[in-house]
Design a protein around this motif. Structure first.
Motif, PDB file in Angstrom:
ATOM      1  N   THR A  18      65.677  -9.534  58.335  1.00 32.54           N
ATOM      2  CA  THR A  18      65.564 -10.410  57.161  1.00 32.54           C
ATOM      3  C   THR A  18      66.927 -10.824  56.646  1.00 32.54           C
ATOM      4  OG1 THR A  18      65.458  -8.453  55.732  1.00 32.54           O
ATOM      5  CG2 THR A  18      63.372  -9.401  56.440  1.00 32.54           C
ATOM      6  N   CYS A  19      67.933 -10.873  57.528  1.00 32.00           N
ATOM      7  CA  CYS A  19      69.299 -11.148  57.063  1.00 32.00           C
ATOM      8  C   CYS A  19      69.662 -12.624  57.151  1.00 32.00           C
ATOM      9  CB  CYS A  19      70.308 -10.325  57.848  1.00 32.00           C
ATOM     10  SG  CYS A  19      70.218 -10.586  59.631  1.00 32.00           S
ATOM     11  N   HIS A  29      69.659  -9.877  51.900  1.00 29.37           N
ATOM     12  CA  HIS A  29      69.018  -8.865  52.732  1.00 29.37           C
ATOM     13  C   HIS A  29      70.006  -8.099  53.620  1.00 29.37           C
ATOM     14  CE1 HIS A  29      65.091 -10.182  51.422  1.00 29.37           C
ATOM     15  NE2 HIS A  29      65.403 -11.424  51.723  1.00 29.37           N
ATOM     16  N   TYR A  39      71.082  -3.266  49.032  1.00 30.70           N
ATOM     17  CA  TYR A  39      70.092  -2.207  48.832  1.00 30.70           C
ATOM     18  C   TYR A  39      70.721  -0.859  48.511  1.00 30.70           C
ATOM     19  CZ  TYR A  39      66.841  -5.455  51.115  1.00 30.70           C
ATOM     20  OH  TYR A  39      66.075  -6.541  51.431  1.00 30.70           O
ATOM     21  N   GLY A  63      69.490  -6.303  57.306  1.00 27.39           N
ATOM     22  CA  GLY A  63      68.295  -5.595  56.873  1.00 27.39           C
ATOM     23  C   GLY A  63      67.074  -6.034  57.671  1.00 27.39           C
ATOM     24  N   ALA A  80      62.384  -5.526  57.656  1.00 30.03           N
ATOM     25  CA  ALA A  80      61.258  -5.389  56.740  1.00 30.03           C
ATOM     26  C   ALA A  80      60.276  -4.332  57.206  1.00 30.03           C
ATOM     27  CB  ALA A  80      60.532  -6.723  56.606  1.00 30.03           C
TER      28      ALA A  80
END
Length: 531
Positions: A385-386, A391, A396, A414, A416
């Motif tokens: 999800t980058c 993301h 995070y 990142g 999911a």
């Protein structure tokens, strides 16, 4: 009579003109002089008149757009004056100088009417524009005398912007808080369904006998079949996951669903999947309270649940005087159903590969292809999800902490949760659950991360994740607008976010994608007012 001699003759008298003649002659000369002067004045003034006439005609012949683009645009000058006057009106009202604000507004209206006439009927003439510019300039000069200068405007606008930002922040915080509360609320219809199904389970022993079929016991351990797992306490959402997978599958008889719920919903979940058929899909239902290995000495989350400070943080929110946003204090993040994804090898010890699905997804393509994907020795197959900066890992995790800074690349991509392929053989070989325990135990004070299961997942599967084709897992249907082409091509649609499709706050345009897998004619659904 004899004539006199020539010498003795009288000389001739000269002929004289009367005086009146000379006066007339002088008058004619004066008239000629005056006439000549007047003719010269007319000749000299005639080019000026012609020039002015031509100038007005040129102004009348200009297009309003062309005039605005010209270097000496009168229309643009009037527009700039109007914009400045509007700013002065705001300052005058804030200063309670209503009379001057009225004068400014009146002059603004006059200039706007002039521009409107020029745009719709005829362009401006030089005389009209000069008058309008002069009148507005006088009013603006009065504003300067009242110290309505640029510095004052800037300071007041800055103060106004700051006030609006504070109001926006307050409204946003309240919206987030109430949205979170609405998302956590269990609809009455779901609560009713659970009660009705529990009653049906204990009222009809034949439902219990269906789940004791030996064929089911054999299928749940057969690694030649397609195994999916869902951990949820939401009966209807889980039903949509199973039903959509069954309807989208090319071989539903080879699909096995492993459902894990809690003690409260265990009977209701078993009753629902016993009384309904899903194209031959095998369904196993368990409750996590039956897992003997799941205890506080082994599971850090259970240990944290016994801590009074942790309970106060998640269940009362009074430990930090409300500084932490409500979404970080959601008790669901300590729910074992949320953390069971880190114990899949223990939950299903006989399986080698499993596809994990969240209960807020809809399946619209055959997923058997996931089981043939080569993970290249990795444990987790997931969609990255980058595509956006948000993301990356640094969004995070707390990179001011030395433990995080020294182990993880802040720009790492990142991925999911919600649709993941897990190689359980590699999981056991790499002791992935032990890695999860390591990081969970070091985050008791919530200094490494605050929210959810994705941050510990990013730490646990760092360097152990194989990227999947994005069309396998399309996210965002629970909080944002998603490209229709992505939705059409997506194999799994994920309603991640607060706007779940079974809630009133769900996004209406995406609800039909979820609701089409629900049979609203079912007697229990009608009894509980599902519609």
């Amino acid at each position: 009579m004899r004539r006199r001699a020539a010498d003795f003759r009288r000389p001739l008298r000269a002929r004289r003109f009367p005086n009146a003649f000379w006066w007339v002659l002088c008058g004619v000369a004066v008239l000629l002089f005056i006439y000549t002067l007047s003719r010269g004045t007319q000749i000299e003034s005639r080019p000026v008149i012609a020039t002015r006439y031509r100038h007005d005609r040129v102004m009348e012949g200009l297009n309003i757009t062309e005039e605005m683009l010209s270097p000496n645009s009168v229309t643009r000058q009037i527009s700039d004056q109007i914009a400045l006057a509007k700013a002065f009106v705001v300052i005058a009202k804030e200063s309670n100088n209503l009379q001057f604000a009225w004068e400014l507004s009146a002059q603004i209206r006059n200039s706007q009417i002039l521009l409107s006439n020029a745009a719709t009927r005829r362009p401006l003439t030089a005389r009209e524009s000069e008058t309008a510019i002069r009148d507005m300039a006088l009013v603006l000069y009065q504003a300067q005398l009242l110290h309505y200068d640029s510095a004052t405007m800037i300071m007041r606008h800055k103060a106004k912007i700051q006030s609006l930002e504070e109001q926006m922040s307050s409204v946003s915080e309240k919206s987030s808080k109430y949205g979170q509360i609405a998302a956590e609320e269990v609809p009455k219809s779901l609560y009713c369904l659970g009660i009705q199904l529990t009653s049906e389970w204990f009222r009809h022993p034949n439902l219990q006998r269906k789940l004791k079929d030996r064929k089911i016991d054999m299928k749940v351990k057969d690694n030649n079949l397609y195994h999916f797992c869902v951990f949820s306490d939401n009966i209807l959402a889980t039903s949509v996951v199973v039903n959509s997978t069954a309807l989208s599958s090319n071989n539903p008889d080879k699909v096995v669903f492993h459902l894990v719920t809690d003690e409260i919903n265990y009977a209701a979940m078993k009753a629902w999947f016993s009384m309904n058929s899903f194209r031959g899909v095998t369904v196993e239902v368990q409750k996590f309270e039956d897992f003997k290995w799941l205890n506080a000495s082994y599971v850090p989350v259970l240990k944290q649940l016994q801590d009074s400070e942790t309970q106060s943080y998640y269940f009362s929110g009074n430990s930090d005087d409300g500084r932490t946003p409500i979404k970080f204090r959601n008790p669901k993040y300590l729910s074992m159903l949320n953390h069971l994804r880190f114990y899949i090898p223990e939950v299903f010890p006989a399986l080698k590969k499993v596809v994990f699905l969240d209960d807020d997804v809809v399946v619209q393509k055959d997923l058997s292809g996931l089981f043939s994907i080569d993970l290249n020795g990795n444990v987790n197959g997931a969609v990255e999800t980058c595509m956006e900066t948000f993301h990356r890992y640094h969004k995070y995790l707390n990179y001011s902490h030395p433990l995080i800074r020294s182990h993880f690349d802040p720009d790492a991509c990142g991925w999911a949760f919600g649709m993941n392929v897990f190689d359980l053989v590699q999981w056991r070989n790499r002791n992935v659950t032990g890695i999860y325990h390591y990081w969970q135990e070091r985050n008791v004070d919530r200094t490494l991360w605050k929210l959810g299961t994705l941050p510990p997942g990013l730490l646990t599967f760092y360097g152990l994740t194989e990227p999947l084709e994005p069309s396998w897992h399309v996210l965002g249907l629970g909080y944002t607008t998603v490209d229709p082409h992505l939705i059409e091509k997506g194999a799994v649609l994920h309603y991640n976010g607060n706007s779940k499709p079974w809630l009133k706050i769900g996004m209406e345009k995406y609800k039909p994608l979820w609701e089409k897998f629900i049979d609203y004619t079912h007697p229990l659904l009608q009894r509980c007012n599902f519609h």
